[in-house]
Design an enzyme around this catalytic site. Structure first.
Site, mmCIF file in Angstrom:
data_model
loop_
_atom_site.group_PDB
_atom_site.id
_atom_site.type_symbol
_atom_site.label_atom_id
_atom_site.label_comp_id
_atom_site.label_asym_id
_atom_site.label_seq_id
_atom_site.Cartn_x
_atom_site.Cartn_y
_atom_site.Cartn_z
ATOM 1 N N VAL A 57 115.260 -23.732 -41.590
ATOM 2 C CA VAL A 57 116.204 -24.317 -40.943
ATOM 3 C C VAL A 57 115.336 -25.102 -39.907
ATOM 4 C CG1 VAL A 57 118.636 -24.374 -40.015
ATOM 5 C CG2 VAL A 57 117.804 -22.298 -41.348
ATOM 6 N N HIS A 58 114.583 -25.999 -40.226
ATOM 7 C CA HIS A 58 113.546 -26.696 -39.545
ATOM 8 C C HIS A 58 114.082 -27.166 -38.024
ATOM 9 C CE1 HIS A 58 111.260 -26.863 -43.046
ATOM 10 N NE2 HIS A 58 112.117 -27.503 -43.704
#
Ligand code: BDR
Ligand code: CA
Length: 332
Positions: free
Chosen positions: A260-261
């Site tokens: 979930v950068h």
């Protein structure tokens, strides 16, 4: 610690601001993980005074990233935060998008529609210049969750804006992990490497949340269940968005969950102790060819070159998801 009254340039009168509150502008190209990051940040008003969201073309076209930023703001119940649209294309290169990962609308798994509140009137680059020139010295943190075009253009037009910036926390780059758009390049840097170079050469304090870290902070069934158990609108949105978003990476890399950068940038600002990294020299490759967009990181200091960024390469995955869950629990 008690809250204190401070006078901020550009504001009428005094505003109540906690002593450790971060004055924050979030530059973003939503984007599934951007939306999760925005909900995360907007759910943390004690720590963040979010001055504005500025949008850029990246995962999808600018009109769509700007709409999605306004949707995230609406879902967080934070229509008080203005959204300024910025650069519709990269500085020099041909635009690229990531519709294969984020869907045609830049957000899949949930219904996308026109939000109630519109865009702020000014352009994001003018907004950045005016705000940063008027700011108390080194007072504003920039979180950049997409290509760095807006900040680069603002720096070119008015180099004096560095005076207002405390630090820039960037989701971008890849070293140990390898790239996610080419074998060596990460999407945000690849989408506008010339902009990343301008920012890198500005002398600003930079923190890179790279794929090296974000690919160690993966969803799992348990972690998504933990968010779903909140059973509020924000948690349902995040679970639906992530369930769709993580599919491509799980399949592509054969990993048990997805990164979930962009949300890692918000976690870094809230709890830097969840992460580790080191000061390094970074070079961006903007030459045409197979290494276009690569971030070359001198991890072992072979060149003895000036250290121009803090490179985050690891993070506490469960700590990240616990914090995200706790914050989403504060939304409706
Ligand atoms: C980055 O690329 C985009 O697709 C994501 O939103 C994130 O900012 C990850 O490489
Ligand atoms: Ca992004």
């Amino acid at each position: 610690m008690p809250a204190v009254l401070q006078h901020r340039a550009g504001c009428r009168g005094n505003v109540l601001i906690g002593p450790e509150q971060i004055d924050l502008i979030i530059d973003t190209d939503p984007g599934a993980d951007d939306v999760v990051a925005l909900l995360f940040a907007l759910a943390s008003p004690d720590e963040f005074n979010v001055r504005a969201l500025t949008t850029v073309a990246g995962n999808v076209r600018l009109d769509k990233t700007s709409r999605n930023a306004r949707l995230a703001r609406e879902w967080a119940g934070r229509e008080d935060v203005p959204v300024y649209a910025g650069a519709p294309k990269p500085m020099m290169r041909t635009p690229i998008y990531a519709e294969d990962i984020h869907g045609k609308e830049g957000l899949s798994g949930v219904a996308v529609y026109e939000p109630k509140a519109g865009l702020a009137e000014a352009n994001a680059i003018d907004y950045l210049i005016d705000t940063l020139m008027a700011a108390t010295p080194r007072s504003i943190t920039l979180a950049i969750l997409g290509p760095q075009t807006n900040l680069a253009l603002a720096l070119i037009q008015q180099p004096g804006i560095v005076q207002g910036i405390k630090e820039v926390v960037i989701m971008g780059g890849a070293h140990f992990n390898g790239g996610n758009i080419t074998p060596v390049a990460e999407f945000n840097v690849f989408a506008d490497p010339h902009a990343a170079e301008v920012v890198l050469k500005s002398g600003l304090k930079l923190i890179y949340l790279s794929l090296d870290a974000t690919h160690k902070i993966l969803t799992s069934d348990e972690r998504l269940k933990q968010i779903a158990a909140l059973n509020n609108r924000a948690s349902k949105l995040v679970v639906d968005i992530l369930n769709d978003y993580i599919k491509a990476d799980m399949e592509h890399y054969d990993i048990p969950g997805g990164p979930v950068h962009d949300a890692a940038v918000i976690a870094w600002l809230l709890r830097p102790q969840l992460f580790s990294g080191r000061e390094v020299n970074v070079v961006i490759d903007s030459r045409e060819g197979p290494t276009f967009g690569q971030t070359i990181v001198d991890w072992h200091d072979r060149l003895k070159a000036p250290r121009n960024a803090f490179w985050v390469n690891d993070g506490d995955a469960q700590g990240f998801f616990d914090l995200l869950t706790e914050r989403l629990g504060r939304l409706k």
